[in-house]
Structure formats: structure tokens, C-alpha cells
Design a protein around this motif. Structure first.
Motif, mmCIF file in Angstrom:
data_model
loop_
_atom_site.group_PDB
_atom_site.id
_atom_site.type_symbol
_atom_site.label_atom_id
_atom_site.label_comp_id
_atom_site.label_asym_id
_atom_site.label_seq_id
_atom_site.Cartn_x
_atom_site.Cartn_y
_atom_site.Cartn_z
ATOM 1 N N ALA A 83 36.526 4.996 61.759
ATOM 2 C CA ALA A 83 35.402 4.171 61.311
ATOM 3 C C ALA A 83 34.261 5.018 60.772
ATOM 4 O O ALA A 83 33.670 4.686 59.726
ATOM 5 C CB ALA A 83 34.915 3.293 62.460
ATOM 6 N N ASN A 84 33.948 6.100 61.447
ATOM 7 C CA ASN A 84 32.821 6.937 61.023
ATOM 8 C C ASN A 84 33.188 7.910 59.914
ATOM 9 O O ASN A 84 32.309 8.461 59.243
ATOM 10 C CB ASN A 84 32.265 7.707 62.221
ATOM 11 N N GLY A 85 34.492 8.104 59.712
ATOM 12 C CA GLY A 85 34.941 9.004 58.650
ATOM 13 C C GLY A 85 35.379 8.269 57.401
ATOM 14 O O GLY A 85 35.775 8.899 56.417
ATOM 15 N N VAL A 142 29.006 2.707 55.476
ATOM 16 C CA VAL A 142 29.063 1.363 56.038
ATOM 17 C C VAL A 142 28.895 0.374 54.906
ATOM 18 O O VAL A 142 28.030 0.551 54.040
ATOM 19 C CB VAL A 142 27.960 1.147 57.096
ATOM 20 N N SER A 143 29.728 -0.652 54.885
ATOM 21 C CA SER A 143 29.675 -1.657 53.824
ATOM 22 C C SER A 143 29.528 -3.048 54.418
ATOM 23 O O SER A 143 30.245 -3.403 55.355
ATOM 24 C CB SER A 143 30.942 -1.602 52.960
ATOM 25 N N ASP A 144 28.600 -3.810 53.859
ATOM 26 C CA ASP A 144 28.422 -5.208 54.241
ATOM 27 C C ASP A 144 29.182 -6.151 53.317
ATOM 28 O O ASP A 144 29.042 -7.369 53.429
ATOM 29 C CB ASP A 144 26.935 -5.578 54.224
ATOM 30 N N ALA A 145 29.983 -5.600 52.405
ATOM 31 C CA ALA A 145 30.734 -6.426 51.451
ATOM 32 C C ALA A 145 31.705 -7.340 52.195
ATOM 33 O O ALA A 145 32.310 -6.945 53.197
ATOM 34 C CB ALA A 145 31.489 -5.552 50.467
ATOM 35 N N LEU A 146 31.854 -8.550 51.706
ATOM 36 C CA LEU A 146 32.807 -9.506 52.281
ATOM 37 C C LEU A 146 34.207 -9.152 51.789
ATOM 38 O O LEU A 146 34.513 -9.272 50.594
ATOM 39 C CB LEU A 146 32.429 -10.929 51.862
ATOM 40 N N VAL A 147 35.067 -8.703 52.705
ATOM 41 C CA VAL A 147 36.442 -8.340 52.365
ATOM 42 C C VAL A 147 37.377 -8.984 53.372
ATOM 43 O O VAL A 147 37.000 -9.250 54.512
ATOM 44 C CB VAL A 147 36.654 -6.811 52.358
ATOM 45 N N THR A 148 38.594 -9.228 52.948
ATOM 46 C CA THR A 148 39.591 -9.816 53.839
ATOM 47 C C THR A 148 40.897 -9.047 53.745
ATOM 48 O O THR A 148 41.158 -8.349 52.754
ATOM 49 C CB THR A 148 39.856 -11.299 53.505
ATOM 50 N N GLN A 149 41.706 -9.206 54.754
ATOM 51 C CA GLN A 149 43.019 -8.561 54.743
ATOM 52 C C GLN A 149 43.904 -9.113 53.633
ATOM 53 O O GLN A 149 44.828 -8.432 53.179
ATOM 54 C CB GLN A 149 43.664 -8.728 56.116
ATOM 55 N N ILE A 150 43.627 -10.312 53.180
ATOM 56 C CA ILE A 150 44.378 -10.894 52.067
ATOM 57 C C ILE A 150 44.219 -10.041 50.815
ATOM 58 O O ILE A 150 45.140 -9.947 49.989
ATOM 59 C CB ILE A 150 43.891 -12.335 51.794
ATOM 60 N N THR A 199 35.821 -1.318 46.241
ATOM 61 C CA THR A 199 35.099 -1.613 47.482
ATOM 62 C C THR A 199 35.781 -0.950 48.663
ATOM 63 O O THR A 199 35.124 -0.345 49.529
ATOM 64 C CB THR A 199 35.026 -3.136 47.696
ATOM 65 N N PHE A 200 37.104 -1.031 48.719
ATOM 66 C CA PHE A 200 37.838 -0.396 49.808
ATOM 67 C C PHE A 200 37.737 1.125 49.757
ATOM 68 O O PHE A 200 37.823 1.786 50.792
ATOM 69 C CB PHE A 200 39.302 -0.830 49.778
ATOM 70 N N LEU A 201 37.555 1.685 48.564
ATOM 71 C CA LEU A 201 37.429 3.141 48.425
ATOM 72 C C LEU A 201 35.982 3.606 48.535
ATOM 73 O O LEU A 201 35.704 4.804 48.419
ATOM 74 C CB LEU A 201 38.015 3.593 47.079
ATOM 75 N N GLY A 202 35.060 2.668 48.736
ATOM 76 C CA GLY A 202 33.661 3.032 48.899
ATOM 77 C C GLY A 202 32.918 3.280 47.609
ATOM 78 O O GLY A 202 31.800 3.805 47.615
ATOM 79 N N LYS A 203 33.491 2.872 46.490
ATOM 80 C CA LYS A 203 32.856 3.081 45.185
ATOM 81 C C LYS A 203 32.014 1.887 44.757
ATOM 82 O O LYS A 203 31.311 1.954 43.756
ATOM 83 C CB LYS A 203 33.922 3.364 44.121
ATOM 84 N N SER A 204 32.115 0.796 45.484
ATOM 85 C CA SER A 204 31.382 -0.419 45.159
ATOM 86 C C SER A 204 30.970 -1.113 46.447
ATOM 87 O O SER A 204 31.634 -0.989 47.480
ATOM 88 C CB SER A 204 32.241 -1.358 44.300
ATOM 89 N N LYS A 205 29.875 -1.846 46.381
ATOM 90 C CA LYS A 205 29.407 -2.648 47.514
ATOM 91 C C LYS A 205 29.678 -4.135 47.293
ATOM 92 O O LYS A 205 29.215 -4.969 48.070
ATOM 93 C CB LYS A 205 27.904 -2.437 47.722
#
Length: 519
Positions: free
Chosen positions: A68-70, A388-396, A421-427
Motif C-alpha cells: 500500500a505504501n509502495g 494515495v488516490s481518491d479516484a473512484l475505481v472498481t475491480q470491474i 489511474t491504476f499506474l498513478g499517472k492520473s487522478k
């Protein structure tokens, strides 16, 4: 052709071959970067507050925290459903589980839920040169009904995209209590055939009701059928003595399978996709003796620390094999937490200051946030920068996103490509999400969530969880009211109407709603 001209042609040809070799090497290097190994570490009933990196509970999960922290720690990351089977269906198919009326908690004898013609993430990855494997909990059905456990069992994981499977059929508290590898029960003795029935017991077979003296774990509700290893189960089973698993060794068993798989595939030229389904902290909670009493919170806390250790050993294996930097890890849970889920195991009595749901309301089975908002992390050492990302993401969304990562254009109507978003390039995350809990659905849109009216009890007393049932609409602003205590449905009618219209546009006419029945 004279000698000098021939040598000139040979030199030109040699330079051309060297150029091709260099270009091919660069292409291979590029493919290696573009197509990492991919691993899903998928826990069972782990809550938002069960991971100490989410700064809510009292447990210390050092290895989960390392991920989580990495990596990217999502604070608005969701399973599709508040129960296991629907979420597992969604993460592999990229499809809302409420589109499939059979996507609900399955008995151990249920037929395969995923259609063999259906698009799945492992199928996509196979088409891109990946070797694919599932190790651990399956719970998506096997065969076509009326399975003969003493013969090859198909269709199953291998028929929906997995090259290798080593699984338990359903859950640890359901029969059959055996491991199945590539459609065959492991260690099966043909002279001691397995029989399974979820409706009636076999003659002279002891159950928790008839032989309570044989129990080493006491049942609270349900879980009073066949006794295996002193633990009462859901469903009846006879035979298969040599094939039955050891509950306290299950974590080690699956970990050893995973280690062997990683070491074997690291010697191959193709990347791999591993779906690693841990059983913790689902009931029955049976920590190995190494972890008994370690948490001070009873078996539930102990098995979470056991799972944390397992994850640490998994990471260590990737490091030893030299492939941690080329492995994308997704860490999450299939639904939110539950304490008493059918056994007396002191999960409630020894909870102390720990808050499995963190600041969220509800839990497993619930339409409230703790049912589906779960720990959700993407980790790729050296590629994903911690954040840390507050973006709304789902496992789908993992299906479309990972497909894009490996160069595939395949996708489903529900899965959104949130790769950046998953790669941390977007919020930026998705705008809307229709979550599900035991056939009932609700809408998350922006900072708001709307729960339609549903009949049934507000609280499931056996597990002591707020289900979200109400005679009227519920509307919450999660940015201002994360604990969902202030219903704004009647004071903000315009927002409510907007949410209802959006919900109906996505959901359409809801199917038949069923009341939660714990077995």
C-alpha cells in the motif's frame, strides 16, 4: 562476381543481420517492459480498516502496508459486490454481477458460473502470450451440475482461460473439503470415493447436530452439517479421507503452490498472470499454530496476520527470482468484513480497539460502504510511484485496464480503461458505479451514493451488520458524511431525482430481489 565485390556484399549482409539482431533484442526488451507479470492477491472478507496502511484499525499488517505504501493506495476502491461469488465473477469477467441472475453465493456443488464462451481476463492475457494460473479459492462453480468428484471435473477454471488451476471448489466452510488441480481431486483414493450432497446427509455420517462431542469448533448459525477436522461445515460429505485438506496448513499449502509456480514460470520466456485467492479471514478461521494468539484478537486477527506473513513470503519469492520490478501486483478483497459469520471464535469478544470497517458503515452483505469499499492497491516497484488516490475505481475496471497495458483492445461494456489511474499517472476515476449486495443494488455517483428502498430487516442480527434496507430512499454525501449517518433524500430532492434517473439508465429494471439467508 569478383572477390572484392563478394566481400562487400558479405559485409553489407553481416551489418544487416547485426542490425536485425539488435532491433529484435530491443523489441524483446520493450515487450518485457510493456508486458510485466501480473498478480492479483485477493483476500476474502478483509475490511477497509483491517490493513494498517489505511490508518483505521489496531492490527499491524507490515507486508500489506509495504504494497500500500509502495504503490497506489486507493481510498475509493470497490469490489463489485458485498459477497464473494459476485465479486469474483466481476473481477475475472469485467462485468457487473447483477447482469447474471445466478451470480450469488454459490453452494459447493453449483455449476460453473462463467460461460465458457464468455470473455475473461485470463483469456485476454493468454491471447497476448501470458501463461495463466489460479491458485487458492475459486467459488465460481464447477462442471454443469451433479459433479462426480471422482472423475475429471469440467468445465472449470481451465475452460475459462486458466492454463493451470489448483483450487478449493468453494469456501473453507463448505464441502467438498479437498483441493482440485486441473479438474482432478488431489490425492483421491479410488477405493474411497467422494460423495457430496447439500440437501441430505449420508447414512451413519456424523454431523454437528448428532455428534457435538466431535467438534473442536462450535457453530453459531448454519455450519452444522458434516464434521471435518473437528470443524462443522455447510453441506454433507462422505469419503475422500486421503484427499481432505488440513485446515491449519491451508495457508502454507497455497503459498507453496504459488512459490513453485513462480519459480517454474520464471524459467520460461513468457510472462505470467497469477490469480492468488487467499482464504483469510473467511470462516472457519484456522490459523497455523505459528500464528495462534499472535494478534491478541482471537482467530480472526491471527489469520489476518497469517495472511500478511504469506504476502511477505510471496514478495520475497519475487525478489529472490529477480522479477519484483517486472511484476504488477493488485491487492484487494472480495468484500467487506464480518466478525461472527457462523462460528463462535471470539472475533467479537476480542476485537478490542480494532475497527475492521474503519470509518465506514455496514460490512459484508451490506449496501452501505463497508460492504464493497475495500483495501485496493496497485504496486509495481520502480514503475508505479507511491501515492494515495481518491479516484473512484472498481475491480470491474481491471479487465479493460490490464488489456490496454498488454496491447489488447478487448473489453466489456462495464469495464473501463483506467490504466493511467491504476499506474498513478492520473487522478481521474469512473463517474458512476452500481454496487450490489445479495441481489440489491445502489448507485455511487461522484461524492454521492443513493440506496433505493428495499424490504427486509435493517440489521442482520446473526452477524450484527447494517444491511441498508429501508422503506424509503437513502441519499448520502460521502465527502461530508463517510459514515452514512445523515440521509439527505428528503432535504435534497433534486439530487435524489438525478441519482434515480442515472441509476435507472444503468441498471434498467431490477430483477427479482432476494432476502439474505445465511446458511
Amino acid at each position: 562476381m569478383n572477390f572484392k565485390r563478394r566481400n562487400r556484399y558479405l559485409a553489407i549482409g553481416l551489418i544487416f543481420l547485426i542490425f536485425l539482431a539488435c532491433e529484435n533484442k530491443e523489441t524483446q526488451q520493450e515487450n518485457s517492459v510493456q508486458k510485466p507479470n501480473i498478480v492479483f492477491i485477493y483476500l476474502d472478507d478483509l475490511g477497509y480498516g483491517d490493513v494498517s496502511a489505511y490508518e483505521s484499525g489496531a492490527l499491524q499488517t507490515l507486508n500489506m502496508d509495504r504494497l500500500a505504501n509502495g504503490g497506489i493506495k486507493f481510498t475509493n476502491g470497490y469490489a463489485s459486490s458485498a459477497t464473494c461469488t459476485p465479486s469474483r465473477y466481476a473481477i475475472l469477467t469485467g462485468t457487473y454481477p447483477w447482469r447474471n441472475q445466478d451470480a450469488k453465493i454459490l453452494p459447493g456443488t453449483a455449476p460453473l458460473l462463467i460461460d465458457t464462451a464468455q470473455l475473461t481476463l485470463p483469456k485476454i492475457l493468454k491471447s497476448q502470450g501470458y501463461h495463466t494460473a489460479v491458485i487458492g479459492k475459486w467459488h465460481l462453480g464447477l462442471g454443469r451440475g451433479n459433479v462426480n468428484w471422482n472423475q475429471e471435473i469440467k468445465p472449470g477454471p481451465n475452460e475459462v482461460g486458466f492454463d493451470f488451476s489448483h483450487i478449493m471448489a468453494a469456501t473453507q466452510d463448505r464441502v467438498p473439503t479437498v483441493y482440485i488441480e486441473n479438474g482432478k481431486v488431489v490425492n483421491l483414493d479410488s477405493n474411497d470415493p467422494i460423495q457430496v450432497n447439500y440437501d441430505q446427509n449420508f447414512e451413519d455420517e456424523p454431523t454437528a447436530l448428532t455428534h457435538p462431542d466431535l467438534l473442536t469448533m462450535k457453530w453459531h448459525h448454519g455450519h452444522n452439517n458434516s464434521i471435518i477436522n473437528g470443524v462443522p461445515r455447510i453441506g454433507f460429505m462422505k469419503g475422500g479421507k486421503a484427499a481432505k485438506w488440513s485446515d491449519v496448513d491451508m495457508a502454507d499449502h497455497f503459498l507453496n503452490q504459488v512459490k513453485a509456480y513462480i519459480k517454474e514460470k520464471n524459467q520460461a520466456s513468457s510472462p505470467f498472470f497469477l490469480y492468488y485467492g487467499l482464504q483469510q479471514p473467511h470462516v472457519p478461521r484456522t490459523p497455523h499454530p505459528r500464528f495462534e494468539g499472535k494478534s491478541g484478537m482471537g482467530p480472526r486477527g491471527d489469520v489476518i496476520l497469517e495472511a500478511d506473513w504469506v504476502i511477505g513470503e510471496f514478495i520475497k519469492t519475487l525478489e529472490e527470482e529477480g522479477i519484483l520490478e517486472n511484476t504488477l501486483i493488485v491487492f484487494s478483497s472480495d468484500n467487506g468484513p464480518v466478525l461472527n459469520d457462523g462460528y463462535y471464535d471470539e472475533a467479537v469478544e476480542k476485537l478490542g480497539d480494532h475497527t475492521p470497517a474503519g470509518p465506514l458503515r455496514g460490512g459484508k452483505y451490506s449496501l452501505f460502504e463497508a460492504g464493497t469499499r475495500v483495501p485496493f492497491v496497485t504496486y509495481w516497484k520502480g514503475t508505479i510511484q507511491p501515492g494515495v488516490s481518491d479516484a473512484l475505481v472498481t475491480q470491474i475496471d481491471l479487465l479493460a485496464s490490464i488489456a490496454a497495458l498488454v496491447g489488447s483492445e478487448q473489453k466489456t461494456i462495464d469495464s473501463q480503461n483506467l490504466l493511467d489511474t491504476f499506474l498513478g499517472k492520473s487522478k481521474v476515476g469512473r463517474d458512476t458505479f452500481v454496487l450490489e449486495a445479495t441481489t440489491k443494488t445502489a448507485l455511487r455517483k461522484g461524492d454521492w451514493i443513493m440506496i433505493p428502498p428495499y424490504p427486509g430487516p435493517a440489521v442482520q442480527n446473526q452477524v450484527n451488520i447494517d444491511l441498508g434496507n429501508s422503506s424509503g430512499y437513502q441519499l448520502y454525501n460521502l465527502k461530508e458524511d463517510l459514515g452514512q449517518r445523515n440521509n439527505l433524500a428528503y432535504t435534497n430532492p433534486d439530487k435524489l431525482e438525478d441519482m434515480i434517473q442515472t441509476y435507472q439508465a444503468i441498471r434498467g429494471s431490477a430483477g427479482q430481489v432476494e432476502q439474505l439467508e445465511l446458511k
